[in-house]
Design a protein around this motif. Sequence first.
Motif, PDB file in Angstrom:
ATOM      1  N   LEU A  29       0.835  -1.206   0.000  1.00  0.00           N
ATOM      2  CA  LEU A  29       0.000   0.000   0.000  1.00  0.00           C
ATOM      3  C   LEU A  29       0.869   1.256   0.000  1.00  0.00           C
ATOM      4  O   LEU A  29       0.577   2.225  -0.707  1.00  0.00           O
ATOM      5  CB  LEU A  29      -0.948   0.009   1.202  1.00  0.00           C
ATOM      6  CG  LEU A  29      -2.097  -0.990   1.147  1.00  0.00           C
ATOM      7  CD1 LEU A  29      -2.808  -1.059   2.498  1.00  0.00           C
ATOM      8  CD2 LEU A  29      -3.077  -0.634   0.038  1.00  0.00           C
ATOM      9  N   GLU A  30       1.932   1.239   0.783  1.00  0.00           N
ATOM     10  CA  GLU A  30       2.844   2.386   0.816  1.00  0.00           C
ATOM     11  C   GLU A  30       3.481   2.605  -0.553  1.00  0.00           C
ATOM     12  O   GLU A  30       3.513   3.730  -1.062  1.00  0.00           O
ATOM     13  CB  GLU A  30       3.932   2.157   1.871  1.00  0.00           C
ATOM     14  CG  GLU A  30       3.410   2.192   3.288  1.00  0.00           C
ATOM     15  CD  GLU A  30       4.378   1.635   4.320  1.00  0.00           C
ATOM     16  OE1 GLU A  30       4.020   1.658   5.518  1.00  0.00           O
ATOM     17  OE2 GLU A  30       5.479   1.162   3.951  1.00  0.00           O
ATOM     18  N   ALA A  31       3.972   1.518  -1.153  1.00  0.00           N
ATOM     19  CA  ALA A  31       4.627   1.624  -2.465  1.00  0.00           C
ATOM     20  C   ALA A  31       3.642   2.062  -3.549  1.00  0.00           C
ATOM     21  O   ALA A  31       4.041   2.707  -4.522  1.00  0.00           O
ATOM     22  CB  ALA A  31       5.264   0.286  -2.841  1.00  0.00           C
ATOM     23  N   GLY A  32       2.361   1.735  -3.370  1.00  0.00           N
ATOM     24  CA  GLY A  32       1.348   2.065  -4.368  1.00  0.00           C
ATOM     25  C   GLY A  32       0.633   3.377  -4.133  1.00  0.00           C
ATOM     26  O   GLY A  32      -0.364   3.675  -4.798  1.00  0.00           O
ATOM     27  N   ASP A  33       1.115   4.164  -3.181  1.00  0.00           N
ATOM     28  CA  ASP A  33       0.519   5.474  -2.903  1.00  0.00           C
ATOM     29  C   ASP A  33       1.547   6.550  -3.228  1.00  0.00           C
ATOM     30  O   ASP A  33       2.489   6.769  -2.462  1.00  0.00           O
ATOM     31  CB  ASP A  33       0.101   5.565  -1.434  1.00  0.00           C
ATOM     32  CG  ASP A  33      -0.547   6.897  -1.081  1.00  0.00           C
ATOM     33  OD1 ASP A  33      -0.568   7.817  -1.931  1.00  0.00           O
ATOM     34  OD2 ASP A  33      -1.028   7.029   0.062  1.00  0.00           O
ATOM     35  N   PRO A  34       1.389   7.234  -4.371  1.00  0.00           N
ATOM     36  CA  PRO A  34       2.388   8.231  -4.773  1.00  0.00           C
ATOM     37  C   PRO A  34       2.565   9.365  -3.766  1.00  0.00           C
ATOM     38  O   PRO A  34       3.608  10.008  -3.750  1.00  0.00           O
ATOM     39  CB  PRO A  34       1.855   8.782  -6.099  1.00  0.00           C
ATOM     40  CG  PRO A  34       0.694   7.950  -6.482  1.00  0.00           C
ATOM     41  CD  PRO A  34       0.303   7.116  -5.316  1.00  0.00           C
ATOM     42  N   ASN A  35       1.576   9.598  -2.916  1.00  0.00           N
ATOM     43  CA  ASN A  35       1.668  10.677  -1.931  1.00  0.00           C
ATOM     44  C   ASN A  35       2.211  10.221  -0.584  1.00  0.00           C
ATOM     45  O   ASN A  35       2.401  11.039   0.312  1.00  0.00           O
ATOM     46  CB  ASN A  35       0.292  11.325  -1.727  1.00  0.00           C
ATOM     47  CG  ASN A  35      -0.208  11.988  -2.986  1.00  0.00           C
ATOM     48  OD1 ASN A  35       0.564  12.556  -3.756  1.00  0.00           O
ATOM     49  ND2 ASN A  35      -1.500  11.890  -3.229  1.00  0.00           N
ATOM     50  N   TRP A  36       2.446   8.916  -0.437  1.00  0.00           N
ATOM     51  CA  TRP A  36       2.908   8.403   0.851  1.00  0.00           C
ATOM     52  C   TRP A  36       4.345   8.834   1.115  1.00  0.00           C
ATOM     53  O   TRP A  36       5.187   8.834   0.219  1.00  0.00           O
ATOM     54  CB  TRP A  36       2.824   6.878   0.892  1.00  0.00           C
ATOM     55  CG  TRP A  36       3.313   6.318   2.192  1.00  0.00           C
ATOM     56  CD1 TRP A  36       2.622   6.260   3.358  1.00  0.00           C
ATOM     57  CD2 TRP A  36       4.602   5.771   2.457  1.00  0.00           C
ATOM     58  NE1 TRP A  36       3.404   5.700   4.341  1.00  0.00           N
ATOM     59  CE2 TRP A  36       4.633   5.398   3.810  1.00  0.00           C
ATOM     60  CE3 TRP A  36       5.742   5.573   1.688  1.00  0.00           C
ATOM     61  CZ2 TRP A  36       5.742   4.824   4.414  1.00  0.00           C
ATOM     62  CZ3 TRP A  36       6.854   5.004   2.284  1.00  0.00           C
ATOM     63  CH2 TRP A  36       6.847   4.636   3.634  1.00  0.00           C
ATOM     64  N   GLN A  37       4.587   9.217   2.370  1.00  0.00           N
ATOM     65  CA  GLN A  37       5.936   9.539   2.824  1.00  0.00           C
ATOM     66  C   GLN A  37       6.203   8.757   4.094  1.00  0.00           C
ATOM     67  O   GLN A  37       5.273   8.471   4.860  1.00  0.00           O
ATOM     68  CB  GLN A  37       6.070  11.036   3.098  1.00  0.00           C
ATOM     69  CG  GLN A  37       5.915  11.880   1.856  1.00  0.00           C
ATOM     70  CD  GLN A  37       6.050  13.365   2.161  1.00  0.00           C
ATOM     71  OE1 GLN A  37       6.245  13.775   3.296  1.00  0.00           O
ATOM     72  NE2 GLN A  37       5.952  14.174   1.122  1.00  0.00           N
TER      73      GLN A  37
END
Length: 167
Positions: A29-37
Amino acid sequence: MARRFRGESNHKVDSKGRVSIPASFRRVLEAGDPNWQSGGNPELVIVYGDHRRKFLECYTMEAIDEVDAKIDALPRGSMERKMLQRMFHGQSFPTSVDETGRLVLPAKLRTKIALEDEAFFIAAGDTFQIWNPATYDQEELAAAEEWLDELPEDFDPMQYLDGAGGS
């Protein structure tokens, strides 16, 4: 290529609908969320669909963006576009993973799939599904076993990847 969800597991659901997501699923999910930091909470979209769907399908932001692009490519006003918009835009729930790695599933979604005190998570490539464990066993697992039982003993499922033996 994007990371894929892999594996299956059961997780407790508390009275408020909170359920822990498998750690490996959180990484995808983290890798697939362009806005995740780092330190943030990844976003996802849960598609619950119509009355026939007995599970929740969870999409990474990148995966749902791909679906949205395909829907947008359909002719405006077409029945296919309207139905897909209803299924993927209307019958969905955007959310994020909380600080402790859990999802909060609203009562409407829990009721729809008869989810009570335990949830079954299963990977499906670029999505994962959440099921009532009993429903999964009765429907999906039984269908898979029936399908496998109809195949020859020496059947190798890898044949489908080469296009041979597939229908």
